[in-house]
Scaffold this active site. Sequence first.
Site, PDB file in Angstrom:
ATOM      1  CB  CYS A  95      -0.937   0.002   1.207  1.00  0.00           C
ATOM      2  SG  CYS A  95      -0.083  -0.021   2.806  1.00  0.00           S
TER       3      CYS A  95
ATOM      4  CD  GLU B 245      -3.072  -1.935  -1.620  1.00  0.00           C
ATOM      5  OE1 GLU B 245      -3.047  -2.864  -0.802  1.00  0.00           O
ATOM      6  OE2 GLU B 245      -3.373  -0.766  -1.314  1.00  0.00           O
TER       7      GLU B 245
END
Length: 369
Positions: A326, A360
């Site tokens: 992330c 992401e």
Amino acid sequence: MECKYFGKCGSCKIYNLGYDGQLNLKVDENRALFEDFFDDFEIFKSLDSHFRARGEFRITNHSNISYSMYGFDKKLIKIDECPIMLKPIFNLMPKLIEKIKKDEVLSYKLFRVDFLSSLNNQTLVSLIYHKPIDEIWEKSAKKLEDLFDIFIIGRSKGVKRVLSQDFIIEKLKILDKKYLYKQIEGSFTQPNPYINQKMITWAKKNSKNFYGDLLELYCGNGNFTLPLSENFDKVLATEVSKSSIKAAKENIKLNSIKNIKFARLSSEEFVEAFYQKREFRRLKEQEIDLKKYNFSTVFVDPPRAGLDDTTRELVKEFENIIYISCNPITLKRDLKELIKTYKIKKFAFFDQFPYTPHLECGVILSKKI
């Protein structure tokens, strides 16, 4: 997506380019970040609205209570809708606040409202107070729960009141199979279920020819673990959160999966267990013997800080690495070390957080021959 609070509410920071424009901006930035490592990136788009399954909204509780979000100037602004939320939440928000306004017990010193919903159309609402909540509050909240066919939890300092249940059941379709997930209030869940399905599918497709056993670190409630287990003989998955491990163990029962074991260990603790530097009662109690695993692959989905030094060294023990990140910055730092002995086979960008700078990433690496 059209939102009347674009430019005011600080949640959506890239709002003036449209959905495709903001995605192209992020993809270009991250291509440049990783161009020395790889050049063939897969891109997975999100829905442009109604994609977020959880949200927290402050309550402005003056003469006329309202949902509020922090603006670009860090001050609270009143809002009456939020089109990034899943439709069950989006449709519920105005109806719920109107009922709360008319109830002195429910509205008094209400500080925040949290929502959690699913593709399975279940919704959980947490009402958080700066006052004690008691049986009188519970009676009013139960009427609200029954009216909207939702689950309600009340929280105040040191108190949690669960009216019916403190979880929802999510249903995700991965390739040709559906998986059920118990998602507990307050525990981590992927915020964008549509992208979550794409991430799990991508990881499962690209590991179908791997062999042996899988080690997973930072497994949460078994989000990736359950579908990936079909590609491996046995799976050992670790997580430090007690509530997540509890949910993960219940999820393997929900899905009748037999080849997974979960252990409540941090990644640092697992490193100590793996190298036999320390024995853990938690492993013995579950009859987990690390010597009986034939690990070929490690799956990591670390927090924003990425892999710590010891865990980064540990993952080099495996033939294949599946890395979900992330935070592209810490991913790049980790990849600088890993590509010394590994080759990147696949690299993907997933738009988990539309209208924000966040993207992401997914990377699959195999050890160089």
